[in-house]
Structures are given as C-alpha cells and as structure tokens.
Design a protein around this motif. Structure first.
Motif, PDB file in Angstrom:
ATOM      1  N   THR A  57       0.922   4.211  -2.997  1.00  0.00           N
ATOM      2  CA  THR A  57       0.755   5.701  -2.240  1.00  0.00           C
ATOM      3  C   THR A  57       1.769   6.470  -2.766  1.00  0.00           C
ATOM      4  O   THR A  57       1.657   7.570  -3.018  1.00  0.00           O
ATOM      5  CB  THR A  57       0.319   5.527  -0.775  1.00  0.00           C
ATOM      6  OG1 THR A  57      -0.753   4.912  -0.621  1.00  0.00           O
ATOM      7  CG2 THR A  57      -0.148   7.139  -0.375  1.00  0.00           C
ATOM      8  N   LYS A  67       1.507   7.726  -5.969  1.00  0.00           N
ATOM      9  CA  LYS A  67       0.227   8.671  -6.109  1.00  0.00           C
ATOM     10  C   LYS A  67       0.949   9.896  -5.580  1.00  0.00           C
ATOM     11  O   LYS A  67       0.656  10.978  -6.036  1.00  0.00           O
ATOM     12  CB  LYS A  67      -0.926   8.435  -5.543  1.00  0.00           C
ATOM     13  CG  LYS A  67      -1.458   6.836  -6.189  1.00  0.00           C
ATOM     14  CD  LYS A  67      -2.590   6.396  -5.633  1.00  0.00           C
ATOM     15  CE  LYS A  67      -3.153   5.359  -6.323  1.00  0.00           C
ATOM     16  NZ  LYS A  67      -4.487   4.705  -5.611  1.00  0.00           N
ATOM     17  N   VAL A  99      -3.469  13.328  -0.571  1.00  0.00           N
ATOM     18  CA  VAL A  99      -3.175  11.656  -1.242  1.00  0.00           C
ATOM     19  C   VAL A  99      -3.291  11.040  -0.111  1.00  0.00           C
ATOM     20  O   VAL A  99      -4.195   9.803  -0.196  1.00  0.00           O
ATOM     21  CB  VAL A  99      -1.952  11.715  -1.868  1.00  0.00           C
ATOM     22  CG1 VAL A  99      -1.679  10.085  -2.085  1.00  0.00           C
ATOM     23  CG2 VAL A  99      -1.833  12.316  -3.106  1.00  0.00           C
ATOM     24  N   ILE A 100      -2.723  11.209   1.213  1.00  0.00           N
ATOM     25  CA  ILE A 100      -2.805  10.312   2.287  1.00  0.00           C
ATOM     26  C   ILE A 100      -4.246  10.115   2.868  1.00  0.00           C
ATOM     27  O   ILE A 100      -4.711   9.169   3.011  1.00  0.00           O
ATOM     28  CB  ILE A 100      -1.870  10.772   3.520  1.00  0.00           C
ATOM     29  CG1 ILE A 100      -0.382  10.638   3.036  1.00  0.00           C
ATOM     30  CG2 ILE A 100      -2.021  10.086   4.719  1.00  0.00           C
ATOM     31  CD1 ILE A 100      -0.010   9.362   2.731  1.00  0.00           C
ATOM     32  N   TRP A 120       0.920  -1.231  -0.103  1.00  0.00           N
ATOM     33  CA  TRP A 120      -0.043  -0.031  -0.007  1.00  0.00           C
ATOM     34  C   TRP A 120       0.847   1.177  -0.174  1.00  0.00           C
ATOM     35  O   TRP A 120       0.802   2.144  -0.598  1.00  0.00           O
ATOM     36  CB  TRP A 120      -0.970  -0.179   1.138  1.00  0.00           C
ATOM     37  CG  TRP A 120      -1.785   1.321   1.325  1.00  0.00           C
ATOM     38  CD1 TRP A 120      -2.839   1.725   0.718  1.00  0.00           C
ATOM     39  CD2 TRP A 120      -1.284   2.527   2.218  1.00  0.00           C
ATOM     40  NE1 TRP A 120      -3.309   2.905   1.009  1.00  0.00           N
ATOM     41  CE2 TRP A 120      -2.467   3.433   1.967  1.00  0.00           C
ATOM     42  CE3 TRP A 120      -0.229   2.775   2.906  1.00  0.00           C
ATOM     43  CZ2 TRP A 120      -2.227   4.797   2.469  1.00  0.00           C
ATOM     44  CZ3 TRP A 120      -0.158   4.087   3.493  1.00  0.00           C
ATOM     45  CH2 TRP A 120      -1.242   5.002   3.316  1.00  0.00           C
ATOM     46  N   GLU A 167      -6.202   7.891   0.356  1.00  0.00           N
ATOM     47  CA  GLU A 167      -5.703   6.502   0.297  1.00  0.00           C
ATOM     48  C   GLU A 167      -5.743   5.855   1.639  1.00  0.00           C
ATOM     49  O   GLU A 167      -5.768   4.592   1.618  1.00  0.00           O
ATOM     50  CB  GLU A 167      -4.063   6.495  -0.207  1.00  0.00           C
ATOM     51  CG  GLU A 167      -3.983   6.999  -1.632  1.00  0.00           C
ATOM     52  CD  GLU A 167      -4.696   6.437  -2.513  1.00  0.00           C
ATOM     53  OE1 GLU A 167      -5.078   5.093  -2.478  1.00  0.00           O
ATOM     54  OE2 GLU A 167      -5.308   6.890  -3.433  1.00  0.00           O
TER      55      GLU A 167
END
Length: 145
Positions: A23, A26, A119-120, A19, A123
C-alpha cells in the motif's frame, strides 16, 4: 475457540506488514498521479509499520510528512481548516493557524489533491480479505486436527 500462539500471530503481523508495504508503494504512485511530487522527499517519507500490541491485537500505521496531509486536504499558508492547528516550528517555537485563514482550506489556489484516503479505501478490502483468509485457514486446521 482455538487459541492462537505467538508464532501464528507473528505470521499474521508479517502479512499485515506486507500489505502495508504494498500500500505504501501505491500511496507513493498516487502522490505522483496527483502531480504533488516536487523533490521526491515527500514520496520517500511515506512509511508503514505493523506491530503487535500488548492485548495481542495488530496495529498498522502510516507515517508521512506533515505537508503531505496539507496537500491531501488543500491546506497551506492562508488556507486553514475550520478549527486550525498547533505545531512546533523549525525554530522550536509553538505556532498556530492564523485566524484570518480559518475555513479557507480547499479553496482558491489550494485545491485538495486526494492521494492518501483514496488509496487506503481501495486497499483496505484486500487487507480484510487477507486477514479473513488467514483466520479461516487456521480455524479449519484446528478443526481438522
């Protein structure tokens, strides 16, 4: 309650690490989308890692160049935060925020370019779903046995 072996926890750590790597990509794309890529060094500096702690919890972290945090927050020379900071300069000497720049972060010619937290936040639900699914499957397997 089912006891989870080291093998099972290592499998989970690998899922968390996967993951993190997805991420990471991304985050790199997000940095490009806010127009904050100049040489590519900042993009390449974004790195993630997951490790097992002594208490058998799994820790995931992201590393990135300090200036990327400044881009995220709109900080820079003459544009400090409310409290300021202390860091070691390239010459090895300790530096600190100029008091005249305190409180000027995200103002004037230094607008914040959020690329990390957005983003965090987007995600983290996927990570929670993956971990929940993992434990559901393992618990179900233990019940069926």
């Amino acid at each position: 309650m089912a006891e989870f072996t080291e093998d099972i926890l290592e499998t989970l750590r690998e899922k968390v690490e996967d993951w993190g790597e997805r991420t990471e990509e991304k985050l790199q794309m997000s940095l490009v989308s806010v127009g904050a890529v100049y040489s590519g060094a900042g993009q390449k500096s974004i790195d993630s890692g997951a490790k097992m702690m002594q208490d058998r919890s799994i820790y995931i972290g992201f590393r990135l160049k300090r200036y990327l945090v400044m881009i995220e927050k709109g900080a820079g020379k003459g544009h400090g935060g409310k409290k300021g900071s202390v860091w070691k300069g390239l010459d090895g000497k300790m530096k600190r925020t100029n008091p005249a720049s305190l409180g000027k972060m995200n103002s004037g010619g230094r607008p914040a370019k959020p690329f990390f937290n957005v983003v965090i936040k987007a995600e983290i639900k996927d990570l929670a779903d993956e971990v929940g699914e993992f434990f559901y499957v393992k618990a179900r397997q233990a019940i069926i046995k």
